[in-house]
Scaffold this motif. Sequence first.
Motif, short mmCIF file in Angstrom:
data_model
loop_
_atom_site.label_atom_id
_atom_site.label_comp_id
_atom_site.label_asym_id
_atom_site.label_seq_id
_atom_site.Cartn_x
_atom_site.Cartn_y
_atom_site.Cartn_z
N ALA A 84 0.85 -1.11 -0.10
CA ALA A 84 -0.09 -0.03 -0.17
C ALA A 84 1.02 1.23 -0.09
O ALA A 84 0.43 2.13 -0.62
CB ALA A 84 -1.02 0.06 1.23
N LEU A 85 2.12 1.26 0.62
CA LEU A 85 2.78 2.35 0.63
C LEU A 85 3.60 2.68 -0.61
O LEU A 85 3.86 3.68 -1.08
CB LEU A 85 3.80 2.15 1.71
CG LEU A 85 4.91 3.27 2.23
CD1 LEU A 85 4.16 4.49 2.70
CD2 LEU A 85 5.96 2.82 3.30
N TYR A 86 3.89 1.56 -1.26
CA TYR A 86 4.63 1.77 -2.48
C TYR A 86 4.00 1.74 -3.90
O TYR A 86 4.61 1.81 -4.81
CB TYR A 86 6.02 0.71 -2.51
CG TYR A 86 6.95 1.21 -1.31
CD1 TYR A 86 7.71 2.45 -1.53
CD2 TYR A 86 7.02 0.31 -0.39
CE1 TYR A 86 8.64 2.57 -0.48
CE2 TYR A 86 7.93 0.72 0.76
CZ TYR A 86 8.73 1.70 0.69
OH TYR A 86 9.49 2.13 1.56
N THR A 87 2.74 1.28 -3.69
CA THR A 87 1.95 1.33 -4.76
C THR A 87 0.75 2.04 -4.78
O THR A 87 0.37 2.58 -3.79
CB THR A 87 1.45 -0.27 -5.22
OG1 THR A 87 0.69 -0.65 -4.13
CG2 THR A 87 2.60 -1.20 -5.30
N PRO A 88 -0.09 2.23 -5.75
CA PRO A 88 -1.57 3.10 -5.79
C PRO A 88 -2.57 2.37 -4.94
O PRO A 88 -3.68 2.72 -4.75
CB PRO A 88 -1.81 3.22 -7.16
CG PRO A 88 -0.73 3.03 -8.05
CD PRO A 88 0.12 1.99 -7.28
N LEU A 89 -2.30 1.21 -4.60
CA LEU A 89 -3.45 0.50 -3.86
C LEU A 89 -3.55 0.78 -2.44
O LEU A 89 -2.61 1.17 -2.04
CB LEU A 89 -3.02 -1.10 -3.97
CG LEU A 89 -2.84 -1.78 -5.38
CD1 LEU A 89 -2.35 -3.28 -5.32
CD2 LEU A 89 -4.03 -1.66 -6.01
N ASN A 90 -4.65 0.54 -2.09
CA ASN A 90 -4.95 0.89 -0.56
C ASN A 90 -4.75 -0.25 0.12
O ASN A 90 -4.36 -1.48 -0.50
CB ASN A 90 -6.29 1.36 -0.41
CG ASN A 90 -7.34 0.40 -0.79
OD1 ASN A 90 -7.24 -0.79 -0.67
ND2 ASN A 90 -8.52 1.08 -1.12
N MET A 91 -4.89 -0.40 1.47
CA MET A 91 -4.52 -1.53 2.25
C MET A 91 -5.54 -2.71 1.81
O MET A 91 -4.94 -3.95 1.84
CB MET A 91 -4.75 -1.17 3.80
CG MET A 91 -3.83 -0.33 4.43
SD MET A 91 -1.98 -1.10 4.41
CE MET A 91 -2.65 -2.39 5.66
N GLU A 92 -6.71 -2.52 1.58
CA GLU A 92 -7.55 -3.81 1.42
C GLU A 92 -7.23 -4.30 -0.02
O GLU A 92 -7.05 -5.59 0.21
CB GLU A 92 -9.08 -3.15 1.21
CG GLU A 92 -10.03 -4.35 1.16
CD GLU A 92 -11.41 -3.76 1.26
OE1 GLU A 92 -12.26 -4.64 0.63
OE2 GLU A 92 -11.69 -2.70 1.93
N GLN A 93 -7.13 -3.51 -0.86
CA GLN A 93 -6.69 -3.89 -2.19
C GLN A 93 -5.27 -4.73 -2.21
O GLN A 93 -4.98 -5.59 -2.95
CB GLN A 93 -6.62 -2.98 -3.30
CG GLN A 93 -7.66 -2.24 -3.68
CD GLN A 93 -7.51 -0.89 -4.48
OE1 GLN A 93 -6.87 -0.22 -4.27
NE2 GLN A 93 -8.72 -0.81 -5.17
N SER A 94 -4.33 -4.26 -1.28
CA SER A 94 -2.90 -4.60 -1.02
C SER A 94 -3.08 -6.13 -0.51
O SER A 94 -2.40 -7.10 -1.12
CB SER A 94 -2.14 -3.77 -0.28
OG SER A 94 -2.07 -2.55 -0.90
N GLY A 95 -4.09 -6.23 0.39
CA GLY A 95 -3.97 -7.49 1.16
C GLY A 95 -4.83 -8.49 -0.01
O GLY A 95 -4.42 -9.63 -0.15
N ASP A 96 -5.47 -7.87 -0.75
CA ASP A 96 -6.37 -8.95 -1.72
C ASP A 96 -5.37 -9.39 -2.82
O ASP A 96 -5.49 -10.58 -3.32
CB ASP A 96 -7.40 -8.30 -2.32
CG ASP A 96 -8.73 -7.99 -1.49
OD1 ASP A 96 -8.93 -8.67 -0.37
OD2 ASP A 96 -9.59 -7.03 -1.82
N VAL A 97 -4.59 -8.42 -3.32
CA VAL A 97 -3.51 -9.00 -4.28
C VAL A 97 -2.73 -10.04 -3.82
O VAL A 97 -2.48 -10.98 -4.34
CB VAL A 97 -2.76 -7.72 -4.94
CG1 VAL A 97 -1.57 -8.12 -5.93
CG2 VAL A 97 -3.81 -6.49 -5.77
N LEU A 98 -2.29 -9.82 -2.50
CA LEU A 98 -1.12 -10.70 -2.00
C LEU A 98 -1.84 -12.17 -1.82
O LEU A 98 -1.13 -13.14 -2.01
CB LEU A 98 -0.39 -9.99 -0.72
CG LEU A 98 0.52 -8.78 -1.01
CD1 LEU A 98 0.70 -8.19 0.32
CD2 LEU A 98 1.68 -9.21 -1.67
N GLU A 99 -2.97 -12.05 -1.29
CA GLU A 99 -3.59 -13.24 -1.11
C GLU A 99 -3.95 -14.08 -2.37
O GLU A 99 -3.77 -15.13 -2.31
CB GLU A 99 -4.90 -13.06 -0.29
CG GLU A 99 -5.58 -14.05 0.22
CD GLU A 99 -4.77 -14.88 1.17
OE1 GLU A 99 -5.12 -16.26 1.24
OE2 GLU A 99 -3.86 -14.28 2.04
#
Length: 136
Positions: A84-99
């Motif tokens: 979330a810090l280094y991409t345009p994604l927010n925390m929820e989207q970041s977790g979804d992409v990683l998952e």
Amino acid sequence: MDSRQVISRILIGFGMLSILLYGYGAVMYGMWDFVGFVLFAILPLGYGWTLDKHNRKKVHENMEKQILKLAARKQNLLTAADVALYTPLNMEQSGDVLEDLRRKGFLHLKVADNGAFVYEFQSFLSVEEKLSAERV
């Protein structure tokens, strides 16, 4: 929003508006113009939808590359906060992409002492690991 997204949204909007206008004309006045309907409603709507789908796929591929580059800089260990810090994604989207990447088998999940999920990339190998790999 880049120009391709704008163009796809304009085409979709134009197609939807044309469907409404042609539908209104057909119901209220009995005007059936099949060629105009296809030319000004169906084709723009279809092309805009296809272009939008293609743009979304490119954005997803680009995001995976950004996450891979970030993982290489972070010693193959990432959290949703890092993404979330280094991409345009927010925390929820970041977790979804990683998952999603974990479900595909590209990441392994670890749990930190504070309960945070840490995702480890197994696909990155050090030079020593690459040199010691055995032939198959």
